[in-house]
Design a protein around this motif. Structure first.
Motif: not given
Length: 809
Positions: A534-544
């Motif tokens: 569910x890529x639109x919900x992914x919390x990509x800002x947390x990836x770093x």
């Protein structure tokens, strides 16, 4: 021609016949066990010896031997005697004893077997004044199923049995009318008022109401015909509109015409019964943030918080559908910790996130010097609970301004307090064990004197017996929690019969066929744990920050050791750092398997690198972890991260591991349910979990994940190797297992399904408690005596905690 009924021979009869026909084989086999000397053999030891002698050709392999020794759960060897506890199927036991010298096979009663077993630790076991606990006489006439497959489906069985009994004569339905008339909220009548005094009058009013409702539009709000219904003797609670009101009236009319258990259950689920709920969870650090991974603080906290959100939503939905203007309230009661170590555990009241009407209410433990400030282990809480219960009762009265409709206990301490409260207030009680320690620590009953200085199991096992026999209904997450599997004994089943030598012996502690048992499986919070796709919900800002957490080469208070090859998949595990969770076992079998180390990196999340642990068990596991990492030279292939408190980031961490095409491993020696297993599967992460306990039911082996045996680390490592080698050849295999896990979750493990079932159970057990002897008054009087005369005395032996100076003092 009708077949003849045949006598089913007991194991004693079958062995007796074998002794007559094949004496040499029987003597040879049992002599092997006698030669082991005085002691106890566990199931795997019994089988290993049996298979060794039969495969070597020393004796003829007879079917009766195969049946007996594969069903035997333990053997007590006191030469020349060997006693066996045989379990033909879940919940059913037989006990036999063989004398190798005199060629005698005896059948033993439970008490005789336990007395024999006690000789392992005490020579004189013939004291006639030893207390024997036996709850069976109180339940002998109580209906219960007999098939193992019916275990955990208590409410269905109870409805079938009692509805047929209650409605044998259609005019004998008066208790249902009384139940409806007695129903009120803070003195306000619901469903039926005093104008209706007989079943005939009720039927007449329902028919008139039916005619009226058929004459108006389906969406007509109840408020428009409230006055009309009051004139018929009917009050609010039937529904919020004409259609729902008519549907519910039809359910009751159907019961009058042709009583059926499913119809009765459906109707009872519509009756307004549950507005105020108390949930007990005293031990540990109970809060919504910055506590997970602290001692005694893990899955139970997550379970309760998710449970409350789902339960409040379901209560609000049902209250709306019932056409009522009532505000529900859920109160989680836990311990107030003035020494809150940076958490909110020192705050008296805290609103539960995601709810409008649910709070955490913290009540302190008290000693002679006032409030106990610091955390104490869950094993040391017993001296405080009776006073705590009295304080909690006062707080509930102030906070709710009404008696609760349901009290839910959690774990041994919460269940004891829930028992005392339910007994005092006369309300429906639900018990949730989460984990019964007796099964986690083998032979902790027989050798309780050895365990007691550290764990105080004498108090805990006694509290567990009291709670499980007092409660109205028991919720478990799996069948295994109640009655195990074909080869393993269930948590509750282990309380059927056991002994604590010198204290008391339990000849009948609980019956796993009791209809109070119900399997209601929880889920994961799907706003936090959702598929990696569910890529639109992914919390990509947390990836770093997740990448820093996983791959930074710096050692600090949050992580130690590093991963050299960032391109490898990650096998991941997250749990408390205690012996039973067996994370050190995972590190060991990873370290020993060169192929697994070549294929994948290992990330474990547990403990706290930032502070010294106060927990004795955690200290031992901490040392073991460092020893394994050094012994197998794992730096560069392992990342050891401190316990993570942020659930939202943990959800994205699961999904990030999915991106590496990794897997989740849960290697516990025993797991009652396995919430992290559900979380990982909900995120789409292929999961490998213990075959002992709940995960064995959650996962369909090879379809929605894989079972591993924590006692066979080398085999577990090979299962992981085979998976990752297969994925290298066929990347679609990873997706296949990931999708299989997701499908399993959606079918069985969601909080919506859980909350619906819990509310229905409360209604059904509340009804049967009202109209029958489901209160089990005789049992409760017996428990009062047991608590007052035995449990209180044991608690006196538990040392009181000594407060250190407050932080910053």
């Amino acid at each position: 021609m009708a077949s003849k009924l045949t006598h089913i021979h007991s194991y004693r009869e079958r062995l007796g016949d074998t002794l007559s026909a094949h004496p040499n084989e029987l003597i040879a086999l049992f002599t092997k066990y006698v030669n082991k000397g005085k002691g106890m053999l566990e199931r795997h030891q019994i089988l290993a010896e049996f298979e060794a002698i039969t495969t070597s050709g020393e004796i003829q392999k007879l079917p009766v031997f195969d049946d007996v020794f594969r069903a035997a759960q333990e053997a007590i060897v006191l030469p020349p005697w060997v006693a066996l506890a045989i379990r033909p199927r879940p919940g059913v036991w037989e006990y036999i004893r063989v004398n190798v010298s005199e060629l005698v096979v005896e059948e033993l009663t439970v008490a005789e077997y336990l007395r024999f077993k006690e000789k392992l630790v005490e020579e004189n076991t013939e004291n006639p004044l030893v207390l024997e606990l036996d709850f069976e006489p109180f339940n002998a006439s109580f209906p219960k199923p007999s098939l193992s497959k019916s275990i955990g489906n208590g409410v269905q069985f109870l409805n079938r049995h009692l509805s047929s009994k209650l409605f044998q004569d259609k005019e004998n339905i008066f208790p249902l009318l009384n139940f409806l008339r007695a129903h009120n909220y803070k003195g306000i009548s619901m469903m039926v008022n005093d104008k209706i005094q007989s079943i005939g009058a009720l039927k007449s009013s329902l028919r008139k109401a039916e005619d009226y409702l058929l004459s108006i539009t389906e969406d007509t709000p109840y408020s428009e015909f409230d006055a009309k219904f009051q004139g018929l003797g009917l009050e609010k609670g039937w529904g919020d509109c004409a259609k729902r009101t008519l549907d519910n009236i039809h359910l009751l009319l159907d019961i009058f015409e042709a009583p059926a258990p499913n119809t009765l259950e459906k109707f009872l689920a519509t009756i307004p019964m549950m507005f105020n709920v108390v949930i007990m969870s005293p031990h540990g650090y109970f809060a919504q943030d910055k506590v997970l991974g602290y001692p005694d603080t893990g899955g139970q906290v997550v379970y309760i918080l998710d449970q409350v959100v789902a339960l409040e939503n379901e209560m609000l939905l049902r209250i709306k559908q019932q056409g009522l203007d009532i505000t529900p309230k859920i109160v989680i009661i836990t311990r107030l910790l003035p020494d809150a170590v940076g958490t909110t555990c020192g705050q008296r009241i805290e609103n539960v996130d995601g709810t409008k009407h649910s709070i955490i209410l913290r009540v302190p433990f008290k000693n002679e010097n006032g409030i106990l400030r610091k955390w104490i282990s869950r094993f040391d809480v017993w001296p405080y609970l009776e006073t705590y219960t009295e304080d909690v009762a006062k707080e509930i009265a102030m906070e709710m301004e009404a008696k609760p409709d349901l009290i839910i206990g959690n774990y041994s301490d919460g269940n004891l307090v829930a028992t005392l409260l339910a007994h005092k207030l006369g309300v429906t009680q639900c018990t949730i064990a989460h984990a019964l320690e007796k099964t986690k620590y083998p032979n902790s009953d027989l050798y309780w004197k050895k365990f007691d200085p550290q764990y105080h199991f004498s108090c805990q096992f006694t509290a567990d017996l009291i709670a499980m026999n007092h409660t109205d209904f028991i919720i478990t997450s799996t069948f295994q929690e109640i009655a195990g599997s074909k080869d393993t004994v269930g948590q509750y089943e282990s309380h059927i019969a056991f002994t604590m030598p010198g204290l008391y012996r339990v000849v009948h502690g609980i019956d796993v066929f009791d209809p109070k048992f119900n399997i209601v499986s929880p889920g994961a919070d799907m706003s936090v744990y959702y598929p990696y796709t569910e890529t639109e919900k992914r919390l990509t800002h947390l990836h770093p920050e997740i990448e820093e957490l996983l791959y930074s080469k710096e050692d600090n208070t949050e992580h130690k050791f590093y991963l050299e090859d960032k391109n490898k998949p990650i096998i991941f595990s997250m749990a408390r750092l205690d012996r039973v969770k067996n994370l050190t076992g995972l590190v060991e079998f990873y370290g020993k398997n060169a192929k697994l180390r070549e294929l994948v990196n290992l990330v474990v999340v547990c403990g706290d690198h930032g502070k010294e642990s106060k927990d004795r068990e955690e200290q031992a596991e901490l040392k073991k972890m460092y020893d394994h990492i050094e012994k197998y030279n794992l730096n560069g292939q392992i990342r050891w991260i401190s316990a993570q408190m942020n659930r939202v980031r943990n959800g994205e961490l699961y999904r990030y591991i999915c991106d590496t095409k990794g897997a989740f491993v849960q290697p516990a020696f025993y797991e009652a349910f396995g919430l992290t297993v559900v979380e990982s599967m909900t995120c789409g992460l292929p999961t490998f979990a213990t075959c002992n306990g709940g995960p064995a039911e959650i996962i369909v082996n090879g379809v929605s994940g894989f079972h591993i045996d924590p006692y066979k680390g080398d085999e577990a490592a090979e299962i992981l190797v085979n998976f990752f080698e297969k994925v290298k050849v066929d990347p679609g295999y990873w997706e296949k297992i990931s999708n299989g896990g997701l499908q399993r979750i959606y079918e069985k493990y969601t909080w919506k399904l859980y909350s619906e079932r819990l509310m229905t159970l409360t209604g059904v057990y509340g009804f049967w408690k009202y109209v029958s002897n489901l209160e089990r008054r005789e049992t409760r009087r017996y428990l009062e005596m047991f608590y007052a005369l035995k449990h209180r005395k044991m608690v006196e032996a538990v040392p009181l905690a000594v407060d250190a100076a407050p932080n910053g003092a």
